[in-house]
Every structure is written in C-alpha cells, then in structure tokens.
Design a protein around this motif. Sequence first.
Motif, PDB file in Angstrom:
ATOM      1  N   ILE A  86       0.842  -1.188   0.000  1.00 49.08           N
ATOM      2  CA  ILE A  86       0.000   0.000   0.000  1.00 49.08           C
ATOM      3  C   ILE A  86       0.879   1.242   0.000  1.00 49.08           C
ATOM      4  CG2 ILE A  86      -1.798   1.239   1.281  1.00 49.08           C
ATOM      5  CD1 ILE A  86      -2.732  -1.416   0.176  1.00 49.08           C
ATOM      6  N   ASP A  87       0.425   2.310  -0.667  1.00 43.50           N
ATOM      7  CA  ASP A  87       1.152   3.571  -0.646  1.00 43.50           C
ATOM      8  C   ASP A  87       1.351   4.023   0.801  1.00 43.50           C
ATOM      9  OD1 ASP A  87       1.081   6.733  -0.531  1.00 43.50           O
ATOM     10  OD2 ASP A  87       1.795   6.196  -2.537  1.00 43.50           O
ATOM     11  N   THR A  88       2.609   4.118   1.210  1.00 43.21           N
ATOM     12  CA  THR A  88       2.922   4.394   2.619  1.00 43.21           C
ATOM     13  C   THR A  88       2.404   5.751   3.072  1.00 43.21           C
ATOM     14  OG1 THR A  88       4.907   3.022   2.463  1.00 43.21           O
ATOM     15  CG2 THR A  88       4.769   4.533   4.321  1.00 43.21           C
ATOM     16  N   ASP A  89       2.605   6.780   2.266  1.00 41.77           N
ATOM     17  CA  ASP A  89       2.189   8.118   2.667  1.00 41.77           C
ATOM     18  C   ASP A  89       0.677   8.207   2.824  1.00 41.77           C
ATOM     19  OD1 ASP A  89       4.792   9.043   2.734  1.00 41.77           O
ATOM     20  OD2 ASP A  89       4.754   9.749   0.654  1.00 41.77           O
ATOM     21  N   GLU A  90      -0.064   7.586   1.911  1.00 44.18           N
ATOM     22  CA  GLU A  90      -1.532   7.616   1.998  1.00 44.18           C
ATOM     23  C   GLU A  90      -2.018   6.873   3.234  1.00 44.18           C
ATOM     24  OE1 GLU A  90      -3.516   6.260  -1.484  1.00 44.18           O
ATOM     25  OE2 GLU A  90      -2.595   7.768  -2.810  1.00 44.18           O
ATOM     26  N   LEU A  91      -1.412   5.718   3.521  1.00 40.40           N
ATOM     27  CA  LEU A  91      -1.816   4.956   4.691  1.00 40.40           C
ATOM     28  C   LEU A  91      -1.520   5.726   5.974  1.00 40.40           C
ATOM     29  CD1 LEU A  91      -1.603   1.217   5.363  1.00 40.40           C
ATOM     30  CD2 LEU A  91      -0.501   2.726   7.000  1.00 40.40           C
ATOM     31  N   LEU A  92      -0.331   6.329   6.067  1.00 39.19           N
ATOM     32  CA  LEU A  92       0.032   7.075   7.260  1.00 39.19           C
ATOM     33  C   LEU A  92      -0.904   8.252   7.477  1.00 39.19           C
ATOM     34  CD1 LEU A  92       3.935   7.162   7.036  1.00 39.19           C
ATOM     35  CD2 LEU A  92       2.536   5.853   8.651  1.00 39.19           C
ATOM     36  N   TYR A  93      -1.233   8.956   6.402  1.00 37.52           N
ATOM     37  CA  TYR A  93      -2.139  10.103   6.523  1.00 37.52           C
ATOM     38  C   TYR A  93      -3.495   9.663   7.041  1.00 37.52           C
ATOM     39  CZ  TYR A  93      -5.108  14.049   5.277  1.00 37.52           C
ATOM     40  OH  TYR A  93      -6.009  15.074   5.332  1.00 37.52           O
ATOM     41  N   PHE A  94      -4.019   8.550   6.486  1.00 40.31           N
ATOM     42  CA  PHE A  94      -5.337   8.068   6.906  1.00 40.31           C
ATOM     43  C   PHE A  94      -5.338   7.665   8.372  1.00 40.31           C
ATOM     44  CE2 PHE A  94      -8.409   4.782   7.788  1.00 40.31           C
ATOM     45  CZ  PHE A  94      -9.566   5.241   7.169  1.00 40.31           C
ATOM     46  N   VAL A  95      -4.348   6.843   8.775  1.00 42.04           N
ATOM     47  CA  VAL A  95      -4.332   6.324  10.148  1.00 42.04           C
ATOM     48  C   VAL A  95      -4.108   7.447  11.156  1.00 42.04           C
ATOM     49  CG1 VAL A  95      -3.201   4.757  11.758  1.00 42.04           C
ATOM     50  CG2 VAL A  95      -3.542   4.062   9.380  1.00 42.04           C
ATOM     51  N   GLU A  96      -3.172   8.342  10.861  1.00 40.17           N
ATOM     52  CA  GLU A  96      -2.900   9.432  11.805  1.00 40.17           C
ATOM     53  C   GLU A  96      -4.130  10.309  11.992  1.00 40.17           C
ATOM     54  OE1 GLU A  96       0.484  12.846  12.738  1.00 40.17           O
ATOM     55  OE2 GLU A  96       0.401  11.932  10.731  1.00 40.17           O
ATOM     56  N   ASP A  97      -4.811  10.603  10.898  1.00 40.75           N
ATOM     57  CA  ASP A  97      -6.014  11.436  10.980  1.00 40.75           C
ATOM     58  C   ASP A  97      -7.147  10.707  11.687  1.00 40.75           C
ATOM     59  OD1 ASP A  97      -7.700  13.812  10.017  1.00 40.75           O
ATOM     60  OD2 ASP A  97      -8.778  12.117   9.124  1.00 40.75           O
ATOM     61  N   PHE A  98      -7.303   9.426  11.378  1.00 42.16           N
ATOM     62  CA  PHE A  98      -8.417   8.661  11.935  1.00 42.16           C
ATOM     63  C   PHE A  98      -8.241   8.388  13.426  1.00 42.16           C
ATOM     64  CE2 PHE A  98     -10.470   4.787  13.258  1.00 42.16           C
ATOM     65  CZ  PHE A  98     -11.759   4.925  12.748  1.00 42.16           C
ATOM     66  N   ALA A  99      -7.065   7.921  13.824  1.00 37.37           N
ATOM     67  CA  ALA A  99      -6.850   7.456  15.198  1.00 37.37           C
ATOM     68  C   ALA A  99      -6.812   8.588  16.216  1.00 37.37           C
ATOM     69  CB  ALA A  99      -5.571   6.630  15.277  1.00 37.37           C
ATOM     70  N   GLU A 100      -6.503   9.807  15.771  1.00 35.49           N
ATOM     71  CA  GLU A 100      -6.493  10.966  16.664  1.00 35.49           C
ATOM     72  C   GLU A 100      -5.569  10.748  17.873  1.00 35.49           C
ATOM     73  OE1 GLU A 100     -10.515  11.890  17.727  1.00 35.49           O
ATOM     74  OE2 GLU A 100     -11.189  12.059  15.657  1.00 35.49           O
ATOM     75  N   LEU A 101      -4.334  10.301  17.599  1.00 41.84           N
ATOM     76  CA  LEU A 101      -3.380  10.032  18.676  1.00 41.84           C
ATOM     77  C   LEU A 101      -2.444  11.205  18.944  1.00 41.84           C
ATOM     78  CD1 LEU A 101      -2.404   6.369  17.741  1.00 41.84           C
ATOM     79  CD2 LEU A 101      -3.957   7.114  19.557  1.00 41.84           C
ATOM     80  N   GLY A 102      -2.466  12.210  18.093  1.00 39.01           N
ATOM     81  CA  GLY A 102      -1.588  13.357  18.287  1.00 39.01           C
ATOM     82  C   GLY A 102      -0.125  12.964  18.259  1.00 39.01           C
ATOM     83  N   ASP A 103       0.652  13.521  19.182  1.00 44.85           N
ATOM     84  CA  ASP A 103       2.092  13.244  19.221  1.00 44.85           C
ATOM     85  C   ASP A 103       2.398  11.781  19.538  1.00 44.85           C
ATOM     86  OD1 ASP A 103       2.585  15.900  18.675  1.00 44.85           O
ATOM     87  OD2 ASP A 103       2.889  16.464  20.777  1.00 44.85           O
ATOM     88  N   HIS A 104       1.452  11.074  20.149  1.00 48.47           N
ATOM     89  CA  HIS A 104       1.687   9.673  20.502  1.00 48.47           C
ATOM     90  C   HIS A 104       1.886   8.799  19.261  1.00 48.47           C
ATOM     91  CE1 HIS A 104       0.157  10.887  24.482  1.00 48.47           C
ATOM     92  NE2 HIS A 104       0.854   9.852  24.922  1.00 48.47           N
ATOM     93  N   PHE A 105       1.411   9.253  18.109  1.00 47.95           N
ATOM     94  CA  PHE A 105       1.566   8.471  16.883  1.00 47.95           C
ATOM     95  C   PHE A 105       3.042   8.198  16.596  1.00 47.95           C
ATOM     96  CE2 PHE A 105       1.403   8.184  12.093  1.00 47.95           C
ATOM     97  CZ  PHE A 105       0.714   6.975  12.044  1.00 47.95           C
TER      98      PHE A 105
END
Length: 224
Positions: free
Chosen positions: A97-116
């Motif tokens: 999977i495109d790494t940048d697209e996956l990271l953007y989706f998960v970071e935005d969805f999970a709402e973990l902030g700096d913990h990501f």
Amino acid sequence: MIHLQNLCKTYTLNGRHKVVADNITATFPSGVSVALLGRNGAGKSSLLRMISGAMLPSSGKILSTGTISWPVGFAGSFNSELTGEQNCRFVARVYGIDTDELLYFVEDFAELGDHFRLPVRTYSSGMRSRLAFGLSMAIPFDTYLVDEISAVGDAAFKAKSNHVFKKRLANAGAIVVAHSMSTLRTTCQSGAVLEQGKLAFYADIEDAIAAHLDNMRKIKNTAS
C-alpha cells in the motif's frame, strides 16, 4: 469468495478432544456481509483465525478469490518498541500500500496526536485499539473479519468509526461475530450458524438468527 473445503479443527488438552470444525464445506459469497453465529465456545473465533491464516486447520482447505483482513481492530501484533507510525509503515510495505496515503489516513483517523510517533508500549489499551482499527480500515480488503470489535472513544469517534466501516463494506464483504442481534441485522445480509462443529449457511440474516436462537433454546432446555 471464501470457500471452506472439508475443514476440520480439533483441540486436544489433557487427553480430551474438542471439535470446533467437523468436515465443514461452505462458501461465503463475495461482497456479502455474513453474521457468524453460535453459542459461547462453539469455535467462532477459531474459525475466523483459520480464515485469516493465523491458525492452521487440522485438515481441509480454505480457498479465496480475494484479499482477507486480519480480525478488524486486532492490536496484538504490534511491535511495542516501534512507534505507531513505524508499525504502520511496516504494514504498508507488507501489503504493498502507498505508505504516505496509509500514514495520513491512520494518523487522521486514530487521533493520537504526538503519541503516533511514540513507542506503542507507551499507549493505553484504548489508544492501541484506535490505532489498530484505523490501520484495519486503511487497507481496502475484499473481505473484513470482525470479531466482537467495538470502537473506543467518545460518541463522535464511534460515529466516525461506524461511518468508515460502512463505507468500506459498500465495496467489500465481511464475516462478523457479535453478540448483539441488532448490530448483526444492521451490518449483515446473510448468516452462518456454527454448532457442534457443523456450519449451516443462510442467505437471509433473519433465518440465521432464528436458527441460532432455536439452538440456544434447545441448549437451555437440555441444561434445565
């Protein structure tokens, strides 16, 4: 499409045998959400694990014409020493999977902030669950396996989780284990009932629920 062919699975503990799959042959159609019903201990989670590839059957085959998820929301396979971001990068490479697209989706969805970008070992159980659910939804599988997953967080986060999951199911199928009949009715079109190692498939979810409830009544009457 997922096809179970003469599938058998037996656990042996202290000389005692427990059969959870007794020569099962059944087909889960493509693009259909199927409720997997059965009493506690019937082997529903074991069947999902075999379909996902996490557990081997004693004999028989599982054939598929599409991609199959791990159990949605499962957080047990994260490397706790890596950050959430690093764990996601690893999964992206494994699935192509495109790494940048996956990271953007998960970071935005999970709402973990700096913990990501902190080690997963520092996460609370709720944070792990949010990361796991977001990662599960970031990959467009043909069939999602769902084992009693419930979104964590406030009402807004749960609503967002349900929206994303329903959006994924618009172009995919699922095999869903849940105790809530209302959840299964709103999520699934068909059903399969696992009882004493045998699996019965029903094209209509209401027929599957009726058969399951009838089994539960019989078990209750026998016990009393």
